[in-house]
Design a protein around this motif. Structure first.
Motif, PDB file in Angstrom:
ATOM      1  N   ARG B 196       0.816  -1.213   0.000  1.00  0.00           N
ATOM      2  CA  ARG B 196       0.000   0.000   0.000  1.00  0.00           C
ATOM      3  C   ARG B 196       0.851   1.265   0.000  1.00  0.00           C
ATOM      4  O   ARG B 196       0.374   2.335  -0.386  1.00  0.00           O
ATOM      5  N   MET B 197       2.091   1.177   0.510  1.00  0.00           N
ATOM      6  CA  MET B 197       2.894   2.387   0.674  1.00  0.00           C
ATOM      7  C   MET B 197       3.918   2.577  -0.433  1.00  0.00           C
ATOM      8  O   MET B 197       4.215   3.694  -0.828  1.00  0.00           O
ATOM      9  N   LYS B 198       4.493   1.508  -0.914  1.00  0.00           N
ATOM     10  CA  LYS B 198       5.598   1.620  -1.870  1.00  0.00           C
ATOM     11  C   LYS B 198       5.069   2.033  -3.238  1.00  0.00           C
ATOM     12  O   LYS B 198       4.132   1.448  -3.761  1.00  0.00           O
ATOM     13  N   GLY B 199       5.704   3.051  -3.783  1.00  0.00           N
ATOM     14  CA  GLY B 199       5.317   3.489  -5.124  1.00  0.00           C
ATOM     15  C   GLY B 199       3.979   4.187  -5.191  1.00  0.00           C
ATOM     16  O   GLY B 199       3.463   4.435  -6.268  1.00  0.00           O
ATOM     17  N   VAL B 200       3.418   4.525  -4.037  1.00  0.00           N
ATOM     18  CA  VAL B 200       2.137   5.231  -4.025  1.00  0.00           C
ATOM     19  C   VAL B 200       2.394   6.699  -3.722  1.00  0.00           C
ATOM     20  O   VAL B 200       3.168   7.024  -2.832  1.00  0.00           O
ATOM     21  N   GLY B 201       1.739   7.555  -4.468  1.00  0.00           N
ATOM     22  CA  GLY B 201       1.877   8.990  -4.229  1.00  0.00           C
ATOM     23  C   GLY B 201       3.288   9.476  -4.440  1.00  0.00           C
ATOM     24  O   GLY B 201       3.844  10.189  -3.614  1.00  0.00           O
ATOM     25  N   VAL B 202       3.869   9.106  -5.574  1.00  0.00           N
ATOM     26  CA  VAL B 202       5.268   9.472  -5.813  1.00  0.00           C
ATOM     27  C   VAL B 202       5.377  10.955  -6.152  1.00  0.00           C
ATOM     28  O   VAL B 202       4.627  11.475  -6.963  1.00  0.00           O
ATOM     29  N   LEU B 203       6.305  11.604  -5.474  1.00  0.00           N
ATOM     30  CA  LEU B 203       6.586  13.015  -5.734  1.00  0.00           C
ATOM     31  C   LEU B 203       8.053  13.097  -6.142  1.00  0.00           C
ATOM     32  O   LEU B 203       8.937  12.879  -5.327  1.00  0.00           O
ATOM     33  N   LYS B 204       8.287  13.394  -7.424  1.00  0.00           N
ATOM     34  CA  LYS B 204       9.671  13.439  -7.906  1.00  0.00           C
ATOM     35  C   LYS B 204      10.376  14.674  -7.386  1.00  0.00           C
ATOM     36  O   LYS B 204       9.756  15.644  -6.999  1.00  0.00           O
ATOM     37  N   LYS B 205      11.705  14.619  -7.423  1.00  0.00           N
ATOM     38  CA  LYS B 205      12.507  15.697  -6.858  1.00  0.00           C
ATOM     39  C   LYS B 205      12.157  17.055  -7.495  1.00  0.00           C
ATOM     40  O   LYS B 205      11.922  18.032  -6.792  1.00  0.00           O
ATOM     41  N   GLU B 206      12.110  17.090  -8.836  1.00  0.00           N
ATOM     42  CA  GLU B 206      11.852  18.365  -9.517  1.00  0.00           C
ATOM     43  C   GLU B 206      10.485  18.902  -9.114  1.00  0.00           C
ATOM     44  O   GLU B 206      10.322  20.093  -8.856  1.00  0.00           O
ATOM     45  N   ASP B 207       9.506  17.995  -9.097  1.00  0.00           N
ATOM     46  CA  ASP B 207       8.155  18.425  -8.740  1.00  0.00           C
ATOM     47  C   ASP B 207       8.110  18.925  -7.303  1.00  0.00           C
ATOM     48  O   ASP B 207       7.427  19.898  -6.998  1.00  0.00           O
ATOM     49  N   ALA B 208       8.832  18.214  -6.425  1.00  0.00           N
ATOM     50  CA  ALA B 208       8.824  18.607  -5.018  1.00  0.00           C
ATOM     51  C   ALA B 208       9.338  20.027  -4.867  1.00  0.00           C
ATOM     52  O   ALA B 208       8.785  20.827  -4.118  1.00  0.00           O
ATOM     53  N   ILE B 209      10.410  20.355  -5.622  1.00  0.00           N
ATOM     54  CA  ILE B 209      10.966  21.709  -5.535  1.00  0.00           C
ATOM     55  C   ILE B 209       9.999  22.705  -6.154  1.00  0.00           C
ATOM     56  O   ILE B 209       9.730  23.764  -5.596  1.00  0.00           O
ATOM     57  N   ASP B 210       9.435  22.320  -7.286  1.00  0.00           N
ATOM     58  CA  ASP B 210       8.532  23.223  -7.983  1.00  0.00           C
ATOM     59  C   ASP B 210       7.295  23.520  -7.142  1.00  0.00           C
ATOM     60  O   ASP B 210       6.813  24.647  -7.090  1.00  0.00           O
ATOM     61  N   LEU B 211       6.794  22.490  -6.469  1.00  0.00           N
ATOM     62  CA  LEU B 211       5.589  22.672  -5.659  1.00  0.00           C
ATOM     63  C   LEU B 211       5.899  23.290  -4.307  1.00  0.00           C
ATOM     64  O   LEU B 211       4.999  23.629  -3.554  1.00  0.00           O
ATOM     65  N   GLY B 212       7.185  23.393  -3.997  1.00  0.00           N
ATOM     66  CA  GLY B 212       7.571  24.078  -2.766  1.00  0.00           C
ATOM     67  C   GLY B 212       7.254  23.329  -1.496  1.00  0.00           C
ATOM     68  O   GLY B 212       7.141  23.944  -0.446  1.00  0.00           O
ATOM     69  N   VAL B 213       7.111  22.000  -1.561  1.00  0.00           N
ATOM     70  CA  VAL B 213       6.816  21.262  -0.332  1.00  0.00           C
ATOM     71  C   VAL B 213       8.004  21.367   0.621  1.00  0.00           C
ATOM     72  O   VAL B 213       9.121  21.660   0.206  1.00  0.00           O
ATOM     73  N   THR B 214       7.736  21.132   1.895  1.00  0.00           N
ATOM     74  CA  THR B 214       8.805  21.323   2.878  1.00  0.00           C
ATOM     75  C   THR B 214       8.955  20.112   3.780  1.00  0.00           C
ATOM     76  O   THR B 214       8.138  19.222   3.785  1.00  0.00           O
ATOM     77  N   GLY B 215       9.997  20.186   4.548  1.00  0.00           N
ATOM     78  CA  GLY B 215      10.187  19.242   5.648  1.00  0.00           C
ATOM     79  C   GLY B 215      10.392  17.815   5.191  1.00  0.00           C
ATOM     80  O   GLY B 215      11.001  17.568   4.170  1.00  0.00           O
ATOM     81  N   PRO B 216       9.878  16.862   5.973  1.00  0.00           N
ATOM     82  CA  PRO B 216      10.078  15.451   5.637  1.00  0.00           C
ATOM     83  C   PRO B 216       9.582  15.100   4.240  1.00  0.00           C
ATOM     84  O   PRO B 216      10.143  14.225   3.591  1.00  0.00           O
ATOM     85  N   VAL B 217       8.535  15.776   3.774  1.00  0.00           N
ATOM     86  CA  VAL B 217       8.012  15.475   2.438  1.00  0.00           C
ATOM     87  C   VAL B 217       9.063  15.816   1.385  1.00  0.00           C
ATOM     88  O   VAL B 217       9.298  15.061   0.437  1.00  0.00           O
ATOM     89  N   LEU B 218       9.730  16.967   1.573  1.00  0.00           N
ATOM     90  CA  LEU B 218      10.772  17.377   0.644  1.00  0.00           C
ATOM     91  C   LEU B 218      11.969  16.447   0.730  1.00  0.00           C
ATOM     92  O   LEU B 218      12.522  16.025  -0.289  1.00  0.00           O
ATOM     93  N   ARG B 219      12.355  16.092   1.951  1.00  0.00           N
ATOM     94  CA  ARG B 219      13.533  15.246   2.129  1.00  0.00           C
ATOM     95  C   ARG B 219      13.281  13.824   1.640  1.00  0.00           C
ATOM     96  O   ARG B 219      14.201  13.150   1.199  1.00  0.00           O
ATOM     97  N   ALA B 220      12.022  13.376   1.702  1.00  0.00           N
ATOM     98  CA  ALA B 220      11.716  12.036   1.205  1.00  0.00           C
ATOM     99  C   ALA B 220      11.832  11.979  -0.311  1.00  0.00           C
ATOM    100  O   ALA B 220      11.961  10.919  -0.895  1.00  0.00           O
ATOM    101  N   SER B 221      11.773  13.155  -0.956  1.00  0.00           N
ATOM    102  CA  SER B 221      11.918  13.190  -2.409  1.00  0.00           C
ATOM    103  C   SER B 221      13.362  13.386  -2.822  1.00  0.00           C
ATOM    104  O   SER B 221      13.645  13.619  -3.993  1.00  0.00           O
ATOM    105  N   GLY B 222      14.283  13.339  -1.892  1.00  0.00           N
ATOM    106  CA  GLY B 222      15.690  13.385  -2.238  1.00  0.00           C
ATOM    107  C   GLY B 222      16.316  14.767  -2.239  1.00  0.00           C
ATOM    108  O   GLY B 222      17.410  14.949  -2.747  1.00  0.00           O
ATOM    109  N   VAL B 223      15.644  15.756  -1.666  1.00  0.00           N
ATOM    110  CA  VAL B 223      16.239  17.088  -1.585  1.00  0.00           C
ATOM    111  C   VAL B 223      16.921  17.223  -0.224  1.00  0.00           C
ATOM    112  O   VAL B 223      16.317  16.956   0.807  1.00  0.00           O
ATOM    113  N   ARG B 224      18.173  17.603  -0.262  1.00  0.00           N
ATOM    114  CA  ARG B 224      18.937  17.709   0.965  1.00  0.00           C
ATOM    115  C   ARG B 224      18.736  19.098   1.547  1.00  0.00           C
ATOM    116  O   ARG B 224      19.544  19.993   1.369  1.00  0.00           O
ATOM    117  N   TYR B 225      17.663  19.316   2.239  1.00  0.00           N
ATOM    118  CA  TYR B 225      17.493  20.618   2.871  1.00  0.00           C
ATOM    119  C   TYR B 225      16.801  20.447   4.212  1.00  0.00           C
ATOM    120  O   TYR B 225      15.701  19.920   4.305  1.00  0.00           O
TER     121      TYR B 225
END
Lengths: 122, 364, 333
Positions: B196-225
């Motif tokens: 149920r969890m793997k591969g569900v609701g994938v947020l790619k790195k570029e999209d994560a930055i573009d959408l401006g998500v923060t915190g654990p959501v951003l870091r789970a997409s591979g952004v080191r911030y």
């Protein structure tokens, strides 16, 4: 960095090209004589921040939308439209962000009239 | 198949607050999700403009009722920056300890609700809440309150730590660390959970930055911030904080990032206790604050459990002329529409839950 | 047929040639069985609440009656005394009729399963087959309730129920067929009699596992409770069902779980065969053990997604059920 509104589109493009791809916040401050729009961007590679400030005349409140470059801007722009009455041009979605409100004016502007009830409480 | 429009909320057990989602589904697949927010809008930003600086922390705490102390700290940090108040050395350590405890409590809330959102009755929820309660008990020991602490003062804290607080905390953390491993195994050894969890609701790195998500959501997409790493405040640099990053960007990664962060938080708390200097952590009494703002415009950011909290403040001597809060939940919720596109309706709340939203924070 | 079977059970001493007297016997006996079964289902509801509470570090019901044993009764009384609300865009007659139809279906099922092995309401040659015919009917009634309530969540739930039906009904029937093949009978009494030496669970282990999983799905128990997935579908087909109809649904829920336990123990765990204790006790103990296992599963696993259920059904259960059937034919046929 203070800039003029007519140079805004170029600055945004330049900002995006320079790697400032992460939009931190769009906000506005009502200084009564003018209304200042604040855009904060961040470069996630070099961890630099950059701020754009645009002064708007209260009689001519509009800004171009930057959702083409920054998707994150969408909700911020909607919020500003509602809270400051800044018209954001070039947006598709027209729906209000927060739920409908019957009162007049824009809550975060300084000339917003407080409810009488609250006045007495103060 | 035709498109069905269903309305979920505003009162719904899985929305973690009052949020209304208008969902267009084609059979079982989501075409579009439109969040309607504003049910909890209290106009905090306007309220703050009409009150003295230290009257406001209670309002700030109610923004994020799952991690009130973090928001309190964010606000007090902004005021300290505006008035030019230096935080006492010991207070810095104590703040880190309390904030990391708060982060543990907040992440435990998420671990509990992940089970709920996936239909695991309330088992995980109750287990996690029991542990959360132990942490709240510690915070109560330290601050005198169980939920809304209002424990920050300029330059320090209201209460000094009780004598045996360190011992209690270390004991609690030891138990928590063991149980956390058990909880993770309980969930992750279940193949249905992984499915149920793997591969569900994938947020790619570029999209994560573009959408401006923060915190654990951003870091789970591979952004080191992480603000604690990249713009360290208090003593995070001295404690050798390392940010946790995963690269899959799916629900599972978002879940695991938080678990990793919890282990890191525990390490930070232990290290902070070791390095904590003797001295006084009491802050300024409110009546002694000299109303003299040093900096007119202040931008302060802190890593609150939900992501990066940021305050943009235009300071007047006695009160904020304008205070604008960047609420992490707000911008994470804005990304929901993008993440859920094409997902199944059964996964909607798994994704919603993995963003770890607090509606009061969204609406402000 | 009914009267005939009763004559056979009660022996010559009790039998009367007056059909009216016999009918009276049957009715009284049926009502008695119904009450006993309802009592078991009731106790079961209480056990479920208590066990789940224990797993979740709660107390569970403990206010109404000793150890909260009367809590469910209080719930049912409350639900029955509430207003019978029918949604405005529902198909009124169907919406009211369907839960009652479901209840009567449940009554038939209860009467068919022999709780007292030596006293069976209806013992006829095809009794096991009849049970599965009726059992296969119940998801369709659920489907009718969902569509008649005119609710979008119920609609989604109904769509899911059809997909579910596709994935578990087939393997279940195939496995039951393997039991029929080995026991060479469709009759409950003879199926159980065949297991007096070895249980079918030992002879047909694959079949037992497949049947257990399919039964979980049939009973809508987690991880297959997709039709009433509370996190996204509010309560699925039950969303608009309220007051007495909801009480019926609750009753059916618990009864079905007990029934599921009974069926599994009759088909695979030797039914009422067992040393020392009387047969009825054995049967009930086995049913309870199965059902408690189902409860523990409920409290410890997350819900599956509909596409995964379909995959599980067609990639795993159906091939395994077929393998089981072939094995049953080769080894014991």
């Amino acid at each position: 960095m203070k800039i003029e509104r007519n140079k805004f589109a170029d600055s945004i493009f330049e900002m995006h090209e320079k790697g400032f791809t992460y939009l931190v916040k769009i906000t506005a401050v009502d200084y009564q004589k003018y209304l200042e729009m604040v855009y904060i961007f961040r470069n996630l590679e070099s961890i630099e921040e950059n701020t754009l400030e645009i002064d708007l005349d209260p009689s001519d409140l509009w800004m171009p939308s930057i959702t083409n470059y920054y998707k994150a801007a969408d909700w911020y722009e909607r919020e500003l439209q509602e809270m400051f009455g800044v018209e954001i041009k070039g947006r598709n979605a027209k729906r209000l962000l927060l739920e409908k409100w019957d009162g007049k004016g824009f809550p975060l502007r300084k000339n917003f009239e407080w409810n009488k009830q609250y006045e007495t409480m103060e | 198949m035709s498109i069905t429009r269903i309305n979920i909320g505003p009162i719904h057990p899985s929305t973690h607050g009052v949020c209304r989602l208008v969902v267009d589904v084609d059979g079982d697949t989501i075409v579009k999700v439109e969040p309607h927010i504003g049910f909890l809008h209290r106009g905090v930003e306007k309220l703050v403009e009409n009150r003295m600086y230290m009257q406001c922390p209670p309002y700030m705490e109610k923004l994020d009722y799952v991690a009130p102390m973090s928001m309190d700290d964010l606000y007090v940090g902004a005021v300290e920056a505006a008035l030019g108040v230096e935080v006492k050395e010991r207070a810095k350590y104590v703040r880190v300890i309390l904030l990391e405890l708060q982060r543990l409590a907040s992440h435990l809330f998420l671990i509990g609700s992940v089970g709920n959102d996936l239909g695991l009755m309330f088992t995980m929820f109750m287990w996690a809440f029991k542990d959360r309660d132990l942490i709240l008990k510690l915070l109560e020991e330290a601050t005198g309150q169980r939920m809304f602490y209002v424990n920050m003062r300029l330059g320090g804290l209201v209460n000094t730590l009780p004598k045996d607080f360190e011992e209690h905390t270390i004991d609690t953390l030891e138990g928590l660390e063991k149980r956390l491993k058990k909880y993770q195994a309980f969930l992750e050894k279940n193949p249905i959970f992984i499915e149920r969890m793997k591969g569900v609701g994938v947020l790619k790195k570029e999209d994560a930055i573009d959408l401006g998500v923060t915190g654990p959501v951003l870091r789970a997409s591979g952004v080191r911030y992480d603000v604690r790493k990249n713009n360290p405040y208090y003593v995070y640099r001295e404690l050798n904080f390392s940010e946790k990053v995963l690269y899959d960007g799916d629900n599972l990664a978002r879940f695991r990032v938080r678990i990793l962060e919890m282990y890191e938080s525990m390490r930070l708390i232990r290290a902070a206790f070791e390095k904590m200097p003797e001295g006084d952590e009491k802050g300024m009494p409110i009546r002694l604050i000299t109303p003299k703002a040093k900096n007119r415009i202040v931008v302060v950011n802190r890593e609150v459990p939900r992501g990066e909290g940021l305050i943009y403040m235009v300071a007047d001597p006695e009160k904020a002329y304008r205070l604008s809060i960047r609420a992490p939940s707000f911008i994470n919720l804005a990304a929901l529409e993008h993440i859920t596109k094409g997902a199944r309706i059964a996964d909607l709340f798994a994704i919603f839950g993995s963003l770890d939203l607090v509606m009061a924070d969204v609406d402000r | 047929m009914l009267i005939g079977s009763l004559e056979g059970i009660m022996g010559n001493g009790l039998s009367s040639h007056n059909p009216l007297v016999m009918l009276l016997f049957v009715v009284i006996y049926a009502v008695g069985v119904l009450i006993i079964m309802s009592a078991f289902a009731y106790v079961f509801g209480w056990i479920e609440r208590k066990i789940i509470a224990k797993i979740q570090l709660r107390h569970g019901p403990n206010q109404v009656g000793k150890y909260g044993i009367l809590q469910n009764l209080a719930d049912i009384v409350k639900l029955i005394s509430k207003e019978k609300a029918v949604p405005s865009n529902a198909d009124r007659s169907l919406f009211i009729l369907a839960p009652q139809l479901m209840l009567s279906l449940m009554v038939f099922l209860i009467l068919l399963v022999p709780i007292f092995p030596s006293l069976q309401v209806a013992n006829f040659g095809l009794s096991m087959l009849a049970i599965f015919v009726l059992l296969g009917f119940s998801p369709l009634i659920l489907f009718v309730i969902a569509f008649s309530s005119g609710n979008k969540f119920a609609d989604l739930s109904a769509q899911r129920s059809v997909l579910m039906l596709m994935s578990y009904e087939i393997p279940m029937i195939i496995t039951v067929a393997s039991v029929f093949l080995v026991s060479n009978s469709y009759n409950i009494q003879s199926i159980v009699a065949m297991q007096s030496k070895t249980w079918f669970a030992i002879m047909l282990p694959i079949g037992f596992i497949v049947f257990f999983i399919a039964m979980l799905a049939e009973l809508e128990r987690p991880p297959f409770d997709l039709m009433e997935a509370d996190s996204e579908l509010i309560a699925g087909w039950l969303t608009d069902v309220s007051a007495p109809y909801y009480a019926i649904a609750l009753f059916i829920d618990y009864t079905r779980m007990f029934l599921g336990g009974l069926l599994i123990s009759i088909l695979f765990l030797g039914g009422w065969n067992g040393p020392i204790l009387p047969p009825t006790v054995w049967l009930i103990v086995k049913a309870f053990v199965i059902a408690i296992f189902i409860i523990i599963i409920r409290a410890s696993t997350v819900r599956m997604r509909i596409d995964r259920v379909l995959r599980l059904g067609w990639v795993w259960l159906i091939p395994l059920a077929l393998i089981n059937l072939v094995m049953a034919y080769v080894l014991f046929g």
